[in-house]
Structure formats: structure tokens, C-alpha cells
Design an enzyme around this catalytic site. Structure first.
Site, mmCIF file in Angstrom:
data_model
loop_
_atom_site.group_PDB
_atom_site.id
_atom_site.type_symbol
_atom_site.label_atom_id
_atom_site.label_comp_id
_atom_site.label_asym_id
_atom_site.label_seq_id
_atom_site.Cartn_x
_atom_site.Cartn_y
_atom_site.Cartn_z
ATOM 1 N N HIS A 36 0.830 -1.211 0.000
ATOM 2 C CA HIS A 36 0.000 0.000 0.000
ATOM 3 C C HIS A 36 0.862 1.258 0.000
ATOM 4 O O HIS A 36 0.451 2.308 0.474
ATOM 5 C CB HIS A 36 -0.995 -0.007 1.172
ATOM 6 C CG HIS A 36 -2.118 -0.985 0.956
ATOM 7 N ND1 HIS A 36 -3.373 -0.598 0.511
ATOM 8 C CD2 HIS A 36 -2.160 -2.328 1.080
ATOM 9 C CE1 HIS A 36 -4.137 -1.694 0.397
ATOM 10 N NE2 HIS A 36 -3.423 -2.750 0.731
ATOM 11 N N GLY A 125 -7.551 -14.336 -8.110
ATOM 12 C CA GLY A 125 -8.139 -13.953 -6.820
ATOM 13 C C GLY A 125 -7.247 -14.248 -5.635
ATOM 14 O O GLY A 125 -7.672 -14.181 -4.493
ATOM 15 N N ALA A 126 -5.990 -14.590 -5.893
ATOM 16 C CA ALA A 126 -5.082 -14.955 -4.804
ATOM 17 C C ALA A 126 -4.180 -13.794 -4.393
ATOM 18 O O ALA A 126 -3.412 -13.898 -3.445
ATOM 19 C CB ALA A 126 -4.230 -16.146 -5.215
ATOM 20 N N SER A 130 -2.934 -11.763 -11.152
ATOM 21 C CA SER A 130 -3.351 -12.428 -12.390
ATOM 22 C C SER A 130 -3.859 -11.377 -13.383
ATOM 23 O O SER A 130 -3.675 -11.533 -14.591
ATOM 24 C CB SER A 130 -4.452 -13.449 -12.095
ATOM 25 O OG SER A 130 -5.531 -12.843 -11.416
ATOM 26 N N ASP A 175 1.913 -3.750 -9.567
ATOM 27 C CA ASP A 175 1.747 -5.079 -10.165
ATOM 28 C C ASP A 175 2.198 -5.092 -11.619
ATOM 29 O O ASP A 175 2.908 -6.006 -12.063
ATOM 30 C CB ASP A 175 0.279 -5.515 -10.066
ATOM 31 C CG ASP A 175 -0.257 -5.417 -8.648
ATOM 32 O OD1 ASP A 175 0.564 -5.349 -7.708
ATOM 33 O OD2 ASP A 175 -1.492 -5.391 -8.477
HETATM 34 C C1 GLA Z 1 -2.814 -4.537 -4.893
HETATM 35 C C2 GLA Z 1 -2.724 -3.395 -5.889
HETATM 36 C C3 GLA Z 1 -1.335 -2.774 -5.878
HETATM 37 C C4 GLA Z 1 -0.881 -2.437 -4.464
HETATM 38 C C5 GLA Z 1 -1.114 -3.620 -3.532
HETATM 39 C C6 GLA Z 1 -0.816 -3.275 -2.093
HETATM 40 O O1 GLA Z 1 -2.002 -5.597 -5.303
HETATM 41 O O2 GLA Z 1 -3.024 -3.855 -7.169
HETATM 42 O O3 GLA Z 1 -1.321 -1.640 -6.705
HETATM 43 O O4 GLA Z 1 -1.527 -1.282 -4.001
HETATM 44 O O5 GLA Z 1 -2.438 -4.102 -3.606
HETATM 45 O O6 GLA Z 1 0.534 -3.048 -1.906
#
Ligand code: GLA
Length: 384
Positions: A36, A125-126, A130, A175
């Protein structure tokens, strides 16, 4: 051909009665530390995993788009006009969202229709991204066949925009960045403000360690609920403290934050500020080859998410405690929280015993059977 390319080649052939023009692949990710922090302009340290989305794609001469995947085996048809009107639904929001975001960010790009087939072995969903894996596989493919020449940071931004607008999840850029910048045996140290990237060698293998992922099977949803709420709390905190983003604060600002903010907002801010510091300390520890120090930072990160950011769930806490009791070097939940996976860094020879132990503990409590597996740091999105 690998298993993934054989599957999409077969799917493509069956759906469109032709051979695909090419294959591309993009991985999911785990986040080692820095949770976060991405939408707060801060620091993250994920790695691309050895589980990926594979796509087969052929450009078309017209504006039609046809999509098929192993998720539902049904051809979805659309065209660029519908895409520009943001008509998306179901899983096709990911590939169509990418086509839309390219048009939005690059109005001069010469976009055409395409035929696409998608397969993925990233668990859905894990919390292993994905969705980013689909976005980045499509983005690298389309970037190639449309001859756009976009760089990797721009592809990540396009994926994030697709996720935010087409899918409707207010997520950051971690991600997609992990998926495009991943490298074998290395983590992706990303400054989410500048998108400056440094690949940090991990050396887990050489140290005889593995990263065990335990999917708790508790499902999370980032388009609604807790994720959005945490993001809003961070924005409130930054505004009250007079900074553009929480990235602009350090631990020295925390006493002032505690005086100014209500208790809940303060603890949200405290997590992000201390987590940014832990990412920087982790990078230093890894560069120094001090994996034990890195493990302690993982543990501290989990406590911060459990107590201050409040995004853990009992299943994640139990995995982390079980791992620590079994002698893991470090353990924490990973990803957005409210379910998904925990990770544990431990000697390779002990992974199986820990996995068995977690299964037993979950069974004793009557919880859904968790799924443990190891992951290794792998290469990012690419043409095959
Ligand atoms: C999810 C979001 C990311 C990031 C994380 C928490 O994976 O897609 O952008 O904010 O939560 O670190």
C-alpha cells in the site's frame, strides 16, 4: 513449445481457424515488501514469479477484436469503437481496457483490430496479480504488432489505467511494473513516483532458501471495500499534513502526524511511512547479503499491516505465526490484503514440512484448505 503456448495455439486455432501471428507472455508477482505504498508515491520491492499469462495474437486489417480464453471458452467480439466508448464486461475488460488505454494515452497510435487467445497459470483472486499479467501480456503483444515502440514504464502505466478505469479497481502501479520489469533471481525495486527501477539480486537459491507462498483461499476484491477505503484514508492523511503524498513524510514526521490526525488515520499513515522506510532498509540488507535482517523487516511489515493498516485476516496471521514458529527467516501477508496469500522465506529443505503444518492447522480450525507452492524470481513480460 511450452505448455502455455501449446494451449493458446490450440485455442486460437479452434476459435479462429488460423495459426496465431505470435506468442507473448507476462508473469504475475509476489511483493516481498512495500505494501500500500505504491499509490502513495512510495517504494515497493516485488518480484515477477514463474507463473504467467500466455497470449497468442494476430493483428487484423479491420477494427474488429475477437477474444477467447481458457477462463470461459467463448469467443467475445468487440471493435475499437465499442472500446473507445468503454464498453467492457467480464474478463475481456482486461485486454479491451489495454486497447482503450493505449488510445487514450496515444491518440495518434495506429490501432487495428486483433484476434487474441489467452491462457494463464497465475491463480485468480489470490493476490498474485493475475489481472496485471493479462494486461501486460496483451500490452507487449499489441505494442509489437501495432509498432508503437512504447517503453516498459509506459506499458505499466497503460496497464494501471486499464485496471483503474476499465476494471474499476483503484490500484497503484506496482503489479504491472513487477510484470514488465521482472528479472530472473532479482526483485524489482521501484520508486512509484519517478518509476525509476533497480533490479536487486536476491540470491535466495545460493543461500539455500525458497519463498513459499500460501494461498489462504480467502477471496479479496479491490474494486470495492477495504482497499478503496485505505486509499482514501491515506489521501486524507496527506492532505491534513500538507504533503502531496505520504511518500513526502519520514518517521520523524510521525509525532506531528499523531497530534494532528484521528487515531485511525494516524495508524494508516504510520504504516505507509514506516513501510517505505522498511523497503529502503530491505534493499540495503539484500545488497549487503544480510538475509536475516531482511527477514526481520518482513516480520515487522506484517505486524504493521495487521495492527496499523488493519488489512490482514485471521488466516493470514495464522500462516505467518506458523511459519515463524517453524523457523522461517521472515513471513508476511503479500498484496492488497483482506485475503489472498502470505509468503515465508525459509530454508529449502523445510518448505514441505511448513506446508504440511499449515494444512493441518487450517484443517483443525475448519478453514478452507490453503494452497502452498514455491515461486522463483523470473523474467518479465516478453515476446516468445
Ligand atoms: C494490490 C494493488 C497494488 C498495491 C497492492 C498493495 O495488489 O493492485 O497496486 O496497491 O495491492 O501493496
Amino acid at each position: 513449445m511450452t505448455a502455455g503456448t501449446e494451449t493458446v495455439a490450440g485455442l486460437f486455432q479452434a476459435a479462429y481457424d488460423a495459426d496465431p501471428g505470435g506468442f507473448w507472455r507476462a508473469p504475475g508477482r509476489v511483493n516481498l515488501i512495500g505494501e500500500h505504498t505504491d499509490y502513495n508515491d512510495g517504494f515497493v520491492l516485488p518480484f515477477a514469479i514463474d507463473r504467467a499469462t500466455t497470449v497468442a495474437l494476430s493483428p487484423r486489417d479491420d477494427d474488429r477484436i475477437r477474444l477467447i480464453s481458457t477462463f470461459d471458452d467463448r469467443v467475445v467480439e468487440s471493435d475499437l469503437t465499442a472500446v473507445d466508448r468503454r464498453q467492457f464486461s467480464g474478463w475481456s475488460a482486461y485486454p479491451l481496457g489495454v486497447a482503450w488505454a493505449i488510445g487514450e494515452r496515444h491518440p495518434d497510435a495506429r490501432r487495428r483490430g486483433f484476434d487474441l487467445a489467452v491462457d494463464s497459470d497465475v491463480p485468480v483472486g489470490a493476490g498474485l496479480s493475475s489481472s496485471a499479467a493479462i494486461e501486460m501480456a496483451v500490452a507487449v503483444a499489441v505494442n509489437d504488432v501495432w509498432g508503437l515502440g512504447l517503453d516498459r514504464a509506459e506499458l505499466a502505466r497503460i496497464g494501471q489505467r486499464a485496471e483503474n478505469i476499465a476494471v474499476g479497481a483503484p490500484t497503484g502501479i506496482m503489479d504491472q511494473s513487477a510484470s514488465v520489469f521482472g528479472e530472473r533471481d532479482a526483485a524489482v525495486f521501484l520508486d512509484c513516483r519517478s518509476l525509476a527501477v533497480e533490479q536487486v539480486p536476491l540470491g535466495f537459491d545460493a543461500a539455500g532458501l525458497v519463498l513459499l507462498v500460501i494461498d489462504t483461499k480467502v477471496e479479496h476484491q479491490h474494486a470495492t471495500g477495504g482497499y478503496r477505503d485505505r486509499r482514501e484514508a491515506c489521501e486524507r492523511g496527506a492532505a491534513a499534513l500538507g504533503v502531496g503524498a505520504l511518500r513526502d513524510l519520514t518517521v520523524d514526521d510521525l509525532p506531528r502526524a499523531e497530534q494532528l490526525l484521528d487515531d485511525v488515520t494516524y495508524r494508516r499513515v504510520k504504516h505507509v511511512v514506516t513501510e517505505d522506510a522498511r523497503v529502503l532498509q530491505s534493499v540495503a540488507a539484500l545488497k549487503a547479503g544480510d538475509l536475516n535482517r531482511f527477514g526481520r523487516l518482513m516480520d515487522a511489515s506484517h505486524v504493521s499491516m495487521r495492527d496499523d493498516f488493519e488489512i490482514s485476516v485471521p488466516q493470514l496471521d495464522v500462516v505467518v505465526e506458523t511459519a515463524q514458529a517453524a523457523g522461517a527467516i521472515g513471513a508476511r501477508m503479500t498484496g492488497g490484503g483482506f485475503g489472498g496469500c502470505a509468503i515465508a522465506l525459509l530454508p529449502a529443505g523445510e518448505a514441505e514440512a511448513l506446508a504440511a503444518r499449515v494444512l493441518r492447522v487450517f484443517a483443525d480450525r475448519g478453514w478452507h484448505e490453503p494452497v502452498p507452492f514455491t515461486v522463483s524470481p523470473s523474467d518479465g513480460a516478453r515476446a516468445l
